[in-house]
Write a protein that holds these residues in place. Structure first.
Motif, PDB file in Angstrom:
ATOM      1  N   ALA A 173     -11.226  -5.020 -33.595  1.00  0.00           N
ATOM      2  CA  ALA A 173     -12.058  -6.116 -33.115  1.00  0.00           C
ATOM      3  C   ALA A 173     -13.113  -6.485 -34.151  1.00  0.00           C
ATOM      4  CB  ALA A 173     -12.722  -5.729 -31.795  1.00  0.00           C
ATOM      5  N   ILE A 174     -13.623  -5.486 -34.862  1.00  0.00           N
ATOM      6  CA  ILE A 174     -14.568  -5.777 -35.942  1.00  0.00           C
ATOM      7  C   ILE A 174     -13.844  -6.492 -37.078  1.00  0.00           C
ATOM      8  CG2 ILE A 174     -16.003  -4.715 -37.735  1.00  0.00           C
ATOM      9  CD1 ILE A 174     -16.807  -2.606 -35.689  1.00  0.00           C
ATOM     10  N   GLU A 175     -12.665  -6.024 -37.421  1.00  0.00           N
ATOM     11  CA  GLU A 175     -11.902  -6.659 -38.502  1.00  0.00           C
ATOM     12  C   GLU A 175     -11.639  -8.128 -38.194  1.00  0.00           C
ATOM     13  OE1 GLU A 175      -8.060  -5.682 -41.352  1.00  0.00           O
ATOM     14  OE2 GLU A 175      -8.148  -4.786 -39.343  1.00  0.00           O
ATOM     15  N   ASP A 176     -11.378  -8.452 -36.928  1.00  0.00           N
ATOM     16  CA  ASP A 176     -11.104  -9.834 -36.559  1.00  0.00           C
ATOM     17  C   ASP A 176     -12.305 -10.751 -36.784  1.00  0.00           C
ATOM     18  OD1 ASP A 176      -8.560  -9.151 -35.792  1.00  0.00           O
ATOM     19  OD2 ASP A 176      -9.003  -9.037 -33.641  1.00  0.00           O
ATOM     20  N   ARG A 177     -13.507 -10.183 -36.810  1.00  0.00           N
ATOM     21  CA  ARG A 177     -14.721 -10.989 -36.980  1.00  0.00           C
ATOM     22  C   ARG A 177     -15.098 -11.196 -38.452  1.00  0.00           C
ATOM     23  NH1 ARG A 177     -17.842 -11.221 -32.132  1.00  0.00           N
ATOM     24  NH2 ARG A 177     -16.411 -10.772 -30.427  1.00  0.00           N
ATOM     25  N   LEU A 178     -14.431 -10.523 -39.349  1.00  0.00           N
ATOM     26  CA  LEU A 178     -14.862 -10.547 -40.747  1.00  0.00           C
ATOM     27  C   LEU A 178     -14.432 -11.837 -41.439  1.00  0.00           C
ATOM     28  CD1 LEU A 178     -14.145  -6.854 -41.820  1.00  0.00           C
ATOM     29  CD2 LEU A 178     -16.228  -7.866 -40.850  1.00  0.00           C
ATOM     30  N   GLY A 179     -15.289 -12.257 -42.366  1.00  0.00           N
ATOM     31  CA  GLY A 179     -15.012 -13.435 -43.163  1.00  0.00           C
ATOM     32  C   GLY A 179     -15.954 -13.473 -44.347  1.00  0.00           C
ATOM     33  N   ASP A 180     -15.843 -14.520 -45.147  1.00  0.00           N
ATOM     34  CA  ASP A 180     -16.649 -14.607 -46.360  1.00  0.00           C
ATOM     35  C   ASP A 180     -18.129 -14.816 -46.066  1.00  0.00           C
ATOM     36  OD1 ASP A 180     -16.703 -14.652 -49.283  1.00  0.00           O
ATOM     37  OD2 ASP A 180     -17.294 -16.762 -49.056  1.00  0.00           O
ATOM     38  N   ASP A 181     -18.460 -15.183 -44.833  1.00  0.00           N
ATOM     39  CA  ASP A 181     -19.858 -15.387 -44.477  1.00  0.00           C
ATOM     40  C   ASP A 181     -20.519 -14.132 -43.915  1.00  0.00           C
ATOM     41  OD1 ASP A 181     -18.313 -15.427 -42.191  1.00  0.00           O
ATOM     42  OD2 ASP A 181     -19.576 -16.892 -41.147  1.00  0.00           O
ATOM     43  N   VAL A 182     -19.817 -13.022 -43.884  1.00  0.00           N
ATOM     44  CA  VAL A 182     -20.390 -11.779 -43.359  1.00  0.00           C
ATOM     45  C   VAL A 182     -21.153 -11.062 -44.475  1.00  0.00           C
ATOM     46  CG1 VAL A 182     -19.918  -9.522 -42.338  1.00  0.00           C
ATOM     47  CG2 VAL A 182     -18.632 -11.529 -41.583  1.00  0.00           C
ATOM     48  N   ALA A 183     -22.455 -10.926 -44.284  1.00  0.00           N
ATOM     49  CA  ALA A 183     -23.288 -10.236 -45.267  1.00  0.00           C
ATOM     50  C   ALA A 183     -23.358  -8.746 -45.002  1.00  0.00           C
ATOM     51  CB  ALA A 183     -24.706 -10.825 -45.257  1.00  0.00           C
ATOM     52  N   LEU A 184     -23.155  -8.333 -43.748  1.00  0.00           N
ATOM     53  CA  LEU A 184     -23.337  -6.925 -43.408  1.00  0.00           C
ATOM     54  C   LEU A 184     -22.619  -6.607 -42.106  1.00  0.00           C
ATOM     55  CD1 LEU A 184     -24.943  -4.347 -44.347  1.00  0.00           C
ATOM     56  CD2 LEU A 184     -26.709  -5.029 -42.710  1.00  0.00           C
ATOM     57  N   VAL A 185     -21.988  -5.440 -42.083  1.00  0.00           N
ATOM     58  CA  VAL A 185     -21.489  -4.842 -40.850  1.00  0.00           C
ATOM     59  C   VAL A 185     -22.373  -3.635 -40.549  1.00  0.00           C
ATOM     60  CG1 VAL A 185     -19.554  -3.626 -39.755  1.00  0.00           C
ATOM     61  CG2 VAL A 185     -19.121  -5.651 -41.188  1.00  0.00           C
ATOM     62  N   VAL A 186     -22.755  -3.472 -39.293  1.00  0.00           N
ATOM     63  CA  VAL A 186     -23.630  -2.366 -38.900  1.00  0.00           C
ATOM     64  C   VAL A 186     -22.932  -1.517 -37.836  1.00  0.00           C
ATOM     65  CG1 VAL A 186     -25.879  -1.682 -37.986  1.00  0.00           C
ATOM     66  CG2 VAL A 186     -25.670  -3.787 -39.341  1.00  0.00           C
ATOM     67  N   LEU A 187     -22.946  -0.216 -38.039  1.00  0.00           N
ATOM     68  CA  LEU A 187     -22.466   0.741 -37.046  1.00  0.00           C
ATOM     69  C   LEU A 187     -23.541   1.796 -36.830  1.00  0.00           C
ATOM     70  CD1 LEU A 187     -18.767   1.248 -38.218  1.00  0.00           C
ATOM     71  CD2 LEU A 187     -19.575  -0.186 -36.339  1.00  0.00           C
ATOM     72  N   SER A 188     -23.393   2.562 -35.759  1.00  0.00           N
ATOM     73  CA  SER A 188     -24.432   3.523 -35.377  1.00  0.00           C
ATOM     74  C   SER A 188     -23.913   4.952 -35.401  1.00  0.00           C
ATOM     75  CB  SER A 188     -24.953   3.206 -33.971  1.00  0.00           C
ATOM     76  OG  SER A 188     -25.441   1.890 -33.883  1.00  0.00           O
ATOM     77  N   ALA A 189     -24.824   5.869 -35.740  1.00  0.00           N
ATOM     78  CA  ALA A 189     -24.502   7.299 -35.766  1.00  0.00           C
ATOM     79  C   ALA A 189     -25.672   8.089 -35.183  1.00  0.00           C
ATOM     80  CB  ALA A 189     -24.193   7.749 -37.196  1.00  0.00           C
ATOM     81  N   PRO A 190     -25.766   8.231 -33.889  1.00  0.00           N
ATOM     82  CA  PRO A 190     -24.981   7.556 -32.862  1.00  0.00           C
ATOM     83  C   PRO A 190     -25.721   6.328 -32.363  1.00  0.00           C
ATOM     84  CG  PRO A 190     -26.259   9.284 -31.841  1.00  0.00           C
ATOM     85  CD  PRO A 190     -26.619   9.290 -33.304  1.00  0.00           C
TER      86      PRO A 190
END
Length: 518
Positions: A173-190
């Motif tokens: 689902a994250i991969e489906d949102r990616l494109g050239d306009d994405v500056a950052l992906v954020v995930l949490s731990a935790p």
């Protein structure tokens, strides 16, 4: 002749009296906001270290060289803990693009803001001349600091629904949102809401192949997960695609508020974090953080604590928190009518109603939290949420377990079991009915309430707060500034009211609480 208007001892006595109204910061009765090591000598160490640098200005480490030395040591400690030192990535490979560098900040929110600011600026440089708005892609459970960062720095926050059963976002689902306009992906731990360890390695493989930065927000639990006794999937700089990582030393680093670290892979990338200007007649301004002048006390306290505890001390404290966490989870698992959400990682977890049991055996987590509070235990209520795909995340009670909890876990467990029995079968507060009942008491009824969602001034917001019983006649929160005795109805209102109106009312409430009264 003294310049003092009042006796200092009298003023300090007044402060002590004010503190008596606060929730207790030590002793393990507050399971949110405070991170008690259970070691009074550690608190004294922090206080002494902060007092020594009380007059030092962290603005200029070339004038106050102690600041440079302490920050270097704290960043170095964090880099080792999160496997970002040269020995981990390979000394021969640690060039400008690989070496992990960092800064000490005033807290997790500032660390997150700076990670987003850095990503935005790197994205802009790579796409000079573009008029597009960059995006942050993150799960709905990402910390609210990233909502603030998107608002402050002009990015779009694109939230990916998480699986309600686990609290985790599907990598696809994250991969489906990616494109050239994405500056950052954020995930949490935790993640804060459900303590889910997001699928960092899986997502990093996707973002790295596309050249998209990935930030790991480990602000709340990073310094606990680093020493957690159980084996965990890799989530820090051992994962090649992790670009930056934030972790708070004033949480499971046991330092006083506010001190956090932001680590970044690559010197050149990290330099975009800085602000510098010589375009004025004063001294050259070069700031790695949001603030200019800043206290050195929290930094000195964190520096002293990390040096005194070392790896073994942190491991021992984390072991105590882990032991208490296991025991509390076992108690809740054995309590009919409650369930732990997902598979939480670290010393955090959230508890929801178990809707698999008969209605008369269920325990609403918000009523449960209120009952526990009546017995002197403070746990945090979290509202439910409808995600963009229509799925609902449950309303929950959140627990933050610290080392000191291990000393009181038996008493706490008994109180939680007793609280569950006291509210068993009591239905959750229906926020929609509550809103309808309150609206009926307002001039104009529900239409007036709907209109208020479109725009409301301070007096109108205060009037609504008073109607909801959340603002006293003197402008203070509740009666005389106290919160309502029961928070379950308040959280039900938060869920039921339109989001913009809720946010406006909460702004008014907090603003009125601190307004001068004389």
């Amino acid at each position: 002749m003294s310049a003092f208007e009042r006796d200092p001892d009298d003023v300090l006595a007044e402060l002590e009296a004010l503190l008596l109204a606060d929730a207790p910061t030590h002793g393990g009765r507050v399971l949110s906001y405070v991170y008690d090591s259970g070691l009074p000598e550690l608190d004294e160490l922090a206080a002494r270290a902060a007092r020594l640098v009380q007059a030092v200005n962290g603005l200029d480490p070339t004038t106050f060289t102690s600041v440079a030395a302490m920050e270097s040591a704290v960043v170095g400690f964090a880099r080792r803990v999160f496997h970002g030192d040269a020995a981990e990535v390979g000394a021969s490979e640690a060039g400008a693009d690989d070496v992990v560098v960092g800064s000490v900040t005033s807290g997790g929110t500032e660390s997150c803001l700076l990670a987003v600011k850095t990503a935005r600026d790197v994205w802009r440089v790579a796409r000079a001349g573009t008029t597009r708005t960059p995006r942050i892609v993150a799960p709905t459970t990402v910390h609210a600091a990233f909502h603030k960062a998107a608002h402050y720095f002009g990015l779009e926050l694109d939230l990916v629904p998480v699986e309600p059963a686990t609290g985790a976002p599907p990598p696809a689902a994250i991969e489906d949102r990616l494109g050239d306009d994405v500056a950052l992906v954020v995930l949490s731990a935790p993640s804060y809401p459900f303590a889910t360890l997001d699928p960092i390695a899986d997502v990093a493989a996707i973002t790295a192949s596309r050249g998209i930065a990935l930030h790991v927000d480990a602000c709340i639990g990073g310094f606990a997960l680093a020493f957690w006794p159980d084996d965990l999937p890799h989530w820090d700089f051992r994962v090649p695609g992790v670009t930056s990582l934030s972790a708070d030393l004033h949480k499971y680093g046991y330092a006083p508020k506010g001190v956090s670290v932001l680590l970044t892979r690559g010197r050149d990338r990290q330099r975009h974090q800085y602000f510098a200007t010589t375009d004025w007649p004063g001294y050259p301004v070069v700031n790695p953080t949001m603030a200019g002048s800043k206290p050195a006390g929290p930094l000195a306290a964190a520096w002293a604590i990390t040096r005194v505890l070392g790896h073994d001390g942190f491991a021992e404290l984390t072991s105590q928190a882990a032991s208490a966490t296991r025991e509390l989870r076992e108690v809740i698992d054995a309590t009919e009518g409650l369930r732990i959400v997902g598979a939480p990682t670290g010393p955090l977890f959230a508890v929801a109603v178990d809707d698999r049991v008969p209605v008369d055996r269920r325990v609403d987590p918000h009523h449960w939290a209120d009952a526990a509070r009546e017995a002197g235990w403070h746990v945090q209520l979290q509202p439910g949420r409808i995600q963009s795909d229509g799925t609902r995340l449950p309303h929950t009670t959140h627990f933050t377990v610290t080392p000191v909890t291990d000393a009181v876990v038996g008493e706490l467990a008994g109180a939680l079991v007793d609280a569950a029995e006291r509210v068993r079968g009591v239905p959750a507060v229906d926020g929609r009915e509550l809103v309808a009942g309150l609206a009926a008491q307002l001039p104009g009824g529900s239409e007036a309430l709907s209109a208020a969602s479109a725009g409301i001034d301070s007096d109108g917001a205060a009037a609504l707060l008073r109607a909801f019983g959340l603002l006293g006649g003197d402008g203070a929160g509740g009666a005389g500034g106290a919160l309502p005795d029961r928070m379950a109805p308040v959280l039900a209102l938060v869920e039921a009211l339109p989001g913009p109106l809720t946010e406006r009312l909460l702004i008014e409430l907090l603003a009125r609480v601190v307004e001068p009264r004389d």
